[in-house]
Write a protein that holds these residues in place. Structure first.
Motif, PDB file in Angstrom:
ATOM      1  N   CYS A   1       0.861  -1.179   0.000  1.00  0.00           N
ATOM      2  CA  CYS A   1       0.000   0.000   0.000  1.00  0.00           C
ATOM      3  C   CYS A   1       0.901   1.234   0.000  1.00  0.00           C
ATOM      4  O   CYS A   1       1.698   1.420   0.915  1.00  0.00           O
ATOM      5  CB  CYS A   1      -0.902   0.009   1.221  1.00  0.00           C
TER       6      CYS A   1
ATOM      7  N   ARG B   1       0.218   4.199   0.619  1.00  0.00           N
ATOM      8  CA  ARG B   1      -0.098   5.170   1.665  1.00  0.00           C
ATOM      9  C   ARG B   1       0.445   4.730   3.017  1.00  0.00           C
ATOM     10  O   ARG B   1       0.563   5.527   3.925  1.00  0.00           O
ATOM     11  CB  ARG B   1      -1.609   5.374   1.752  1.00  0.00           C
ATOM     12  N   CYS B   2       0.722   3.436   3.183  1.00  0.00           N
ATOM     13  CA  CYS B   2       1.172   2.942   4.489  1.00  0.00           C
ATOM     14  C   CYS B   2       2.538   2.263   4.437  1.00  0.00           C
ATOM     15  O   CYS B   2       3.086   1.925   5.493  1.00  0.00           O
ATOM     16  CB  CYS B   2       0.165   1.950   5.055  1.00  0.00           C
TER      17      CYS B   2
ATOM     18  N   CYS C   1      -5.520  -3.259   2.081  1.00  0.00           N
ATOM     19  CA  CYS C   1      -4.566  -2.817   3.080  1.00  0.00           C
ATOM     20  C   CYS C   1      -5.253  -2.884   4.445  1.00  0.00           C
ATOM     21  O   CYS C   1      -6.248  -2.208   4.676  1.00  0.00           O
ATOM     22  CB  CYS C   1      -4.107  -1.383   2.802  1.00  0.00           C
TER      23      CYS C   1
ATOM     24  N   CYS D   1      -4.991   0.791   6.450  1.00  0.00           N
ATOM     25  CA  CYS D   1      -5.856   1.935   6.154  1.00  0.00           C
ATOM     26  C   CYS D   1      -7.168   1.509   5.513  1.00  0.00           C
ATOM     27  O   CYS D   1      -7.975   2.349   5.135  1.00  0.00           O
ATOM     28  CB  CYS D   1      -5.138   2.949   5.268  1.00  0.00           C
TER      29      CYS D   1
HETATM   30 ZN    ZN Z   1      -2.777   1.437   3.565  1.00  0.00          ZN
END
Ligand code: ZN
Ligand code: ADP
Ligand code: ZN
Length: 722
Positions: free
Chosen positions: A437, A439-440, A455, A458
């Motif tokens: 992911c 974003r993470c 994910c 998130c």
């Molecule tokens: Zn994530």
């Protein structure tokens, strides 16, 4: 001139001052001009003082309520909590309100409407709606009384209303005086001595504040004790609040409550509409129900005459809210009982170390149920060393053989694996690329059934790539296993056995869980696969084998609470085996059969484990022998958050309290989430009051800094699972 200080639902600590030109009281909701719009707020105090230039002071537009919205105990509780948790009072007050009240709806039953079939709606042929399948579905669910469980948009309701098949009606005040003909159905069970002792003790102190811990293994008859104590409370005309960690998994308990009492019981579960939620809130406030059962946030339900609070599975971490206002409902329940001067009963097979320590210090009274009720026998436990063994989706051959034997005897088997999805990694076989992911910065979990990557940090789903973005290979392989894969493997191994998977993915589907539970209750060979949701308060009388597939992660975690939580889950899960007449067996697979924690747990049990661990915590000055606050900060460029926390660190040093211990700033356990870089600073102090005072002072400082506006920050008091 009267000035009203108003709390608004904004993430700032301050109150907002308005001119009060009409009569009003503290605790009433008001409409006020706020910036360019109107906002709804609550009056927190009224006096003659303001720091604002009187000429620029605005008037309150409307006073919504004719009496204070909350009961006095809730009002005090929320004010206390805002200060203890260092969370803005406006956000706290609004969190504790049903959504419709936050939006300004009158706190009055006649405002609540619900849908009802019309004469035409009852009689019309369903085929008349053949060309509008959704409308047809909705109409038929009205007729079958299953409207609550279907999910159609309001437009469909409006369509049916236009055709005059359903209509809106106002809810009438119940004004039931259930007290006048209250009765408890005769109890056919003969209580054992320990149960009677527990009940008598609580009943004797039913008129003042006292905290009891009812410690008893699963199946020792705790629920039976709750029912008896509640019966006593209701007989005096008072109401009871029962908090549970997870409501969708407790239909059997709720059934027992309903069968026992001829009095209205309200269940607060996640499928209620906002209207239904408000209705329950008003019923309790008016004294029209006898019992409210619900999860964490039900704690904020107002009661006309609350006589008792019960917190079932008090150790459960779901009582701690993990975002926004991070309160602990178990702790706040104790404060509420104290404010209201009523008893509170905490129940658990595996009490938290905090609670056990309070028992040790004689702050809580211990009531024990040491035997399993009825005929249930103790379970047989064993460690299965899997070093060098071949595993199929995590299952070793010896465990598979045992499963066969238990199924062959027409018994049920439960397999516990705390990891949902098909596999926790998707890897490129040719170059080693891992689907992560962005974003993470954490690997996606591969879900085979929904054909998605998800994910778990998130909660964002994503389509499965057909090719490796790095080398172009199409050979992407799932690595590792979760409950979904375990279920699939079991289907191959046991093609003729019913298998039910119970985890967040299956529980999310409406009705699916009810189906599983029913099928399991019918008895006969059956395999249950699931995550720790399975450990929560469920009675499966035919389970004789519990297999714990993978525990090693919990044994080597950096979080000091991980071992406590593992011990609790292990004890809860193994308590599922062999209730009533059948002997149970627990098999725990591990690569670390010599691990001291496992040996204490299996050979000496949770109590001894707790005793040893408390001693360790005392030596290392960890909670409950010290108090923690975690300051979190996050930003999008990985620059400001650390700087902000460093400022705090340096400021705290200047305060000059040498007993304040600081750890950080350091990256959070999950350093990146949903596009934010996360940092933390852990504070620890052996004196709770002093830590509170330090934070009071700090918050005032922080609000003045420029750096503060560049980060998202929060304080987490008594943090858990960081
Ligand atoms: Zn994530
Ligand atoms: P817990 O809440 O501790 O898991 P329960 O109250 O659900 O325990 O009791 C487990 C089972 O034993 C239930 O079926 C209950 O009806 C039964 N039971 C409880 N107390 C007794 C008793 N004193 N004698 C016989 N059966 C009992
Ligand atoms: Zn590749």
């Amino acid at each position: 001139m009267l000035i009203a200080h108003v709390a608004l639902p904004v993430p700032l600590y301050q109150l907002y001052d308005y001119n009060l030109t009409k009569p009003a009281q503290i605790g009433m909701r008001v409409k006020v001009p706020f910036g360019k719009r109107n906002a709804i707020g609550i009056i927190v105090s009224i006096d003659h003082q303001t720091n604002i230039d009187v000429k620029s002071l605005k008037n309150i537009t409307t006073i919504i309520d004719s009496e204070p919205l909350f009961t006095p105990d809730i009002w005090q509780l929320l004010n206390w909590a805002a200060s203890y948790y260092h969370y803005p009072i406006g956000e706290v007050l609004f969190h504790a309100m049903p959504v419709l009240l936050r939006q300004g709806r009158e706190a009055n039953k006649t405002q609540i409407t619900h849908w009802q079939l019309t004469e035409l709606g009852v009689n019309i042929e369903l085929t008349a709606l053949s060309r509008a399948p959704k409308q047809k579905l909705l109409l038929s669910s009205f007729r079958n009384n299953t409207v609550d469980s279907i999910n159609v948009s309001t437009t469909i309701y409006n369509e049916l209303e236009k055709k005059q098949l359903i209509t809106r009606v106002n809810c009438q005040a119940d004004n039931i005086m259930w007290q006048t003909n209250f009765s408890a159905n005769p109890n056919l069970i003969k209580l054992n001595q320990e149960q009677s002792y527990a009940i008598d003790n609580v009943n004797k102190q039913s008129h003042n504040f006292a905290v009891f811990l009812l410690e008893g293994v699963t199946g020792s008859g705790k629920t039976e004790v709750y029912l008896n104590i509640i019966s006593n409370v209701l007989a005096t005309g008072k109401q009871a609040l029962v908090l549970v960690p997870e409501i969708s998994l407790t239909p059997q308990t709720i059934k027992r409550f309903k069968e026992r009492f001829s009095a209205p019981i309200d269940i607060l579960h996640s499928r209620l509409t906002n209207q239904q939620r408000l209705a329950v809130w008003l019923r309790s406030k008016n004294g029209e129900n006898a019992i409210v059962v619900g999860t964490r946030s039900s704690l904020f339900t107002p009661f006309k005459n609350l006589g008792m609070i019960i917190v079932d599975e008090e150790h459960d971490s779901s009582y701690k809210q993990q975002e926004g206002w991070r309160y602990n409902a178990r702790d706040l329940a104790i404060i509420r009982a104290k404010l209201k001067n009523i008893p509170i009963l905490l129940g658990s097979a595996t009490p938290s170390l905090e609670t056990l320590n309070n028992v040790k210090n004689h702050r809580y009274q211990l009531l024990q149920l040491t035997k399993r009720a009825g005929h249930a026998k103790p379970v047989k436990q064993s460690i299965l060393d899997i070093r060098g063994l071949t595993l199929v989706a995590g299952l070793s051959q010896p465990l598979i053989e045992q499963i066969k034997i238990h199924l062959h005897n027409n018994n049920q088997v439960m397999l516990f694996l705390n990891r949902r999805g098909y596999s926790p990694l998707l890897i490129c076989h040719d170059c080693g690329w891992i689907a992560e992911c962005p974003r993470c910065d954490r690997p996606y979990t591969f879900h085979n059934q929904s054909q998605k990557l998800s994910c778990h940090y998130c909660d964002t789903p994503r389509a499965i790539p057909t090719q490796c973005p790095k080398c172009g290979s199409t050979h992407l392989v799932p690595i590792g296993f979760g409950t979904e894969q375990l279920e699939k493997q079991l289907e191959l191994l046991f093609p003729n056995t019913k298998i039910s998977r119970i985890d967040r993915d299956t529980v999310a589907k409406k009705g699916a869980l009810d189906g599983y539970l029913q099928s399991i209750q019918q008895g006969g060979a059956h395999i249950l696969v699931g995550t720790q949701i399975l450990a929560k308060g469920h009675h499966f009388p035919d389970i004789t084998l519990v297999g714990i597939v993978d525990v090693d992660g919990a044994l080597f975690s950096s979080d000091f609470r991980a071992t406590e939580q593992f011990a609790q889950i292990y004890t809860q899960v193994s308590g599922r085996a062999g209730r009533e007449t059948k002997t149970g067996e627990v098999i725990l697979q591990t690569y670390h059969p010599e691990h001291p924690l496992l040996n204490v747990l299996l050979n000496k049990g949770y109590q001894e484990f707790a005793k040893q661990t408390l001693k360790e915590r005392q030596q290392t000055l960890l909670p409950p022998f010290s108090y923690q606050a975690l300051i979190r900060a996050a930003d999008r460029n990985n620059h400001h958050a650390q700087k902000f926390l460093q400022l705090i660190h340096d400021r705290l040093k200047e305060y000059g309290d040498n007993s304040l211990w600081q750890l950080g700033p350091m990256p959070a356990n999950q350093p990146k989430k949903a596009g934010y870089y996360r940092w933390q600073l852990l504070l620890q102090h052996t004196n709770r009051q002093l830590l509170q005072l330090i934070l009071d002072k700090l918050v005032i400082d922080i609000e003045k800094w420029n750096e503060t506006s560049k980060v998202r920050w929060s304080i987490d008091i008594d943090p858990m699972n960081n």
